[in-house]
Design a protein around this motif. Structure first.
Motif, short mmCIF file in Angstrom:
data_model
loop_
_atom_site.label_atom_id
_atom_site.label_comp_id
_atom_site.label_asym_id
_atom_site.label_seq_id
_atom_site.Cartn_x
_atom_site.Cartn_y
_atom_site.Cartn_z
N LEU A 40 8.01 9.73 21.57
CA LEU A 40 8.97 9.59 20.47
C LEU A 40 10.28 10.52 21.04
O LEU A 40 11.34 10.46 20.25
CB LEU A 40 8.82 9.88 19.11
N SER A 41 10.20 10.94 22.12
CA SER A 41 11.38 12.07 22.52
C SER A 41 12.72 11.30 22.49
O SER A 41 13.63 11.89 22.03
CB SER A 41 10.98 12.69 23.86
N ARG A 42 12.84 10.14 23.11
CA ARG A 42 14.15 9.33 23.17
C ARG A 42 14.75 9.05 21.93
O ARG A 42 15.93 9.10 21.55
CB ARG A 42 14.11 8.19 23.99
N THR A 43 13.91 8.56 21.26
CA THR A 43 14.09 8.31 19.63
C THR A 43 14.56 9.59 18.91
O THR A 43 15.71 9.45 18.32
CB THR A 43 12.87 7.69 18.80
N TRP A 44 13.97 10.49 18.95
CA TRP A 44 14.36 11.83 18.25
C TRP A 44 15.93 12.30 18.85
O TRP A 44 16.57 12.89 18.14
CB TRP A 44 13.59 13.01 18.53
N GLU A 45 16.14 12.20 20.01
CA GLU A 45 17.52 12.41 20.61
C GLU A 45 18.58 11.60 19.92
O GLU A 45 19.59 12.20 19.42
CB GLU A 45 17.56 12.14 21.90
N LYS A 46 18.23 10.22 19.50
CA LYS A 46 19.16 9.37 18.57
C LYS A 46 19.29 9.96 17.43
O LYS A 46 20.42 9.77 16.75
CB LYS A 46 18.78 7.96 19.01
N LEU A 74 22.64 10.95 15.22
CA LEU A 74 22.87 10.44 13.63
C LEU A 74 23.22 11.55 12.88
O LEU A 74 23.94 11.52 12.23
CB LEU A 74 21.70 9.61 13.48
N GLU A 75 22.28 12.51 13.07
CA GLU A 75 22.54 13.94 12.33
C GLU A 75 23.94 14.47 12.32
O GLU A 75 24.70 14.82 11.38
CB GLU A 75 21.74 15.00 12.67
N ILE A 76 24.57 14.51 13.59
CA ILE A 76 25.96 14.97 13.94
C ILE A 76 26.81 14.00 13.28
O ILE A 76 27.99 14.55 12.63
CB ILE A 76 26.15 14.93 15.49
N ASP A 80 20.88 1.25 14.28
CA ASP A 80 20.48 0.23 15.16
C ASP A 80 19.96 0.78 16.50
O ASP A 80 18.92 0.09 17.02
CB ASP A 80 21.70 -0.70 15.31
N LYS A 81 20.39 1.65 17.09
CA LYS A 81 19.96 2.17 18.34
C LYS A 81 18.46 2.81 18.06
O LYS A 81 17.39 2.58 19.00
CB LYS A 81 20.71 3.34 18.70
N ASP A 137 9.31 11.96 8.68
CA ASP A 137 9.69 13.15 9.16
C ASP A 137 11.06 13.16 9.62
O ASP A 137 11.83 14.02 9.67
CB ASP A 137 8.94 13.36 10.89
N MET A 138 11.65 11.80 10.13
CA MET A 138 12.92 11.76 10.43
C MET A 138 13.84 12.31 9.10
O MET A 138 15.02 13.12 9.53
CB MET A 138 13.19 10.46 10.69
N LEU A 139 13.63 11.61 7.94
CA LEU A 139 14.60 11.81 6.54
C LEU A 139 14.19 13.20 6.17
O LEU A 139 15.39 13.93 5.98
CB LEU A 139 14.01 11.10 5.66
N THR A 140 13.09 14.03 6.52
CA THR A 140 12.81 15.34 6.26
C THR A 140 13.75 16.31 6.95
O THR A 140 14.29 17.27 6.58
CB THR A 140 11.26 15.61 6.29
N ALA A 141 13.87 16.06 8.49
CA ALA A 141 14.53 16.60 9.33
C ALA A 141 16.13 16.64 9.01
O ALA A 141 16.67 17.55 8.85
CB ALA A 141 14.35 16.30 10.80
#
Length: 502
Positions: free
Chosen positions: A281-287, A291-293, A308-309, A330-334
């Motif tokens: 999931l490394s590429r997904t976490w980059e996106k 999104l966070e920015i 969408d990406k 994990d994504m929403l928590t981060a």
């Protein structure tokens, strides 16, 4: 079904066989000139209907019926006789004979008798099958009697299928339920049951585990392909129920396997023993970091494209629903922690994440849901730092997804402390249309969706679309689409595929 005819006179036998020609397309007709030939034939063919002359040498028709009933209690019999003798009829009734026909035989009378017997046999088989299926379903659900014949036994193959995902509304279409005959090579003793409106369970009997293990996968794939016509995702698993294992324990393990393999946007089939590999999931976490920015800078117009990406990456990875729930949690928590430096102001409660995702059937739904949660969260954090363009994005989203969305530009501008005139100009710059035209378009699309349900009154549709006056709503609808809401509802009912744009 198998129809057996016993008649010692050759001419009479040929006549009966001729009169039964119409049944040969759907049934098998066998003939013999005496009772002993019938008894020998029954060793190869299980009789469903016996048509016999009551007067035959060595063993008459009544004796033949009595002998056959011992081994084939479900068999039905029709007697033919040249003697109008009540004693024969009375003894025949004691043996369960359904019809008593006199010679010379008439075609209409024979067909009526055979049709009646076949219909009653079919009705009785359906009744017995339903009872047997219900007994098996109770065993699968763990509600059976401890003495049930289904509790334990020899090994058998089990193919389980589940429609859609756990929390959505997909159910089996009864008209599309498969039959044993639909799957080439499937043993005729196979049983297909539906423990509930979303699950199908196929029980394939066998003499031993070795006799079925190499064939079960092929049958499972055929079953899976046959039920893909249900017009939603189908998840299938197959495995061997071991000798001595209860159906309930095997069924429970099957449910766990299906839950582990479920995915969005696709049907799945596994052998029940395969293990999932850990996805990269490394590429997904980059996106997610991008999104966070955008969220931190309140650049809301860039949020949905980035979501969408992320959805595209997840779709490529083919995560299971279970893996997807873990990642989104994990994504929403981060995002929550990095936006607020706190874990107290949750974007979504953890339990709600799982419940919501289990109701979804596509990544598009997931993307819509994520956008809505993030926009609501940003709004809670405060919008003082948003410029007019960002507020336009938030206003558009609220109108589309929030039932309590603002119905005026003034109301929204006041709530977010911005100039109405500037916000109005920016709205037209971003969308190319005025706010009122956009609001009308969204409301009319919502009205069409509500009318398509077919069960709501005009007043209910009008209110849910945002109009208190049904008459005024009807006028706007006709002005927009050229037909009244009632006319559209009728068209939608007669042609479900009618498009949104009329």
């Amino acid at each position: 079904m198998n129809i057996l005819v016993a008649e010692d006179e050759v001419m009479a036998l040929e006549e009966i066989e001729y009169l039964l020609q119409a049944y040969k397309t759907r049934h098998s007709v066998y003939t013999a000139q005496n009772a002993f030939m019938i008894l020998e034939l029954c060793q190869k063919v299980r009789p469903d209907v016996l048509i016999t002359d009551i007067r035959m040498p060595q063993m008459d028709g009544l004796e033949l019926i009595g002998a056959l009933k011992k081994n084939f209690p479900d068999m039905e019999a029709i007697i033919i006789s040249g003697y109008d003798d009540f004693s024969f009829a009375r003894k025949g009734m004691q043996l369960g004979v359904k019809e008593y026909l006199l010679k010379p035989l008439k075609e209409k009378a024979l067909h009526h008798a055979v049709d009646k017997v076949l219909f009653e046999l079919q009705e009785e088989r359906v009744k017995k099958r339903k009872l047997s299926d219900w007994t098996l379903i109770r065993e699968l659900l763990g509600q059976g009697n401890d003495m049930s014949e289904y509790l334990v036994g020899e090994s058998c193959g089990i193919v389980m299928s589940f429609l859609g995902n756990e929390g959505n509304l997909d159910v089996w279409d009864p008209t599309l339920q498969i039959q044993v005959d639909d799957i080439k090579g499937l043993p005729s003793e196979t049983c297909i049951v539906y423990p509930d409106s979303k699950r199908q369970c196929v029980i394939v009997p066998c003499q031993s585990k070795d006799a079925i293990v190499h064939q079960l996968g092929g049958w499972a794939r055929k079953i899976h392909e046959a039920i893909l016509c249900q017009r939603c995702a189908v998840h299938t698993t197959y495995f061997i129920k071991e000798s001595g294992e209860t159906f309930h324990s095997a069924y429970a393990l099957g449910l766990q396997r299906i839950e582990r393999q479920m995915k969005l946007d696709s049907s799945t089939i596994t052998d029940g023993y395969s293990k999932n590999t850990n996805p990269d999931l490394s590429r997904t976490w980059e996106k997610v970091r991008v999104l966070e920015i955008y969220l931190s800078k309140r650049e809301l117009q860039k949020v949905r494209p980035e979501i969408d990406k992320i959805m595209g990456e997840l779709k490529i990875l083919q995560l299971t629903v279970k893996e997807l729930i873990i990642f989104i949690t994990d994504m929403l928590t981060a995002l929550q922690y990095n936006l607020t430096k706190s874990l107290s102001k949750k974007i979504v409660e953890i339990d709600e994440i799982a419940v919501s995702i289990k109701k979804m059937s596509s990544y598009e739904e997931l993307g819509e849901w994520l956008q809505q949660q993030l926009f609501v969260y940003v709004n809670k954090l405060g919008t003082n730092n948003l410029d007019a363009r960002e507020l336009v994005q938030m206003l558009m989203h609220q109108i589309k997804h929030d039932f309590e969305a603002p119905d005026s530009l003034q109301q929204f501008a006041k709530e977010h402390h911005v100039s109405v005139g500037y916000l109005s100009r920016m709205f037209k710059t971003v969308l190319g249309i005025n706010f009122s035209d956009y609001l009308l378009e969204i409301r009319m699309e919502r009205a069409m969706a509500l009318l398509g349900i077919g069960t709501l009154s005009l007043a209910e549709v009008s209110h849910r679309a945002g109009y208190d006056d049904p008459k005024y709503f009807s006028q706007l609808f006709k002005k927009t689409y050229g037909i009244t809401p009632s006319e559209y509802g009728k068209q939608k009912k007669n042609s479900p595929q009618i498009g949104k744009k009329l």
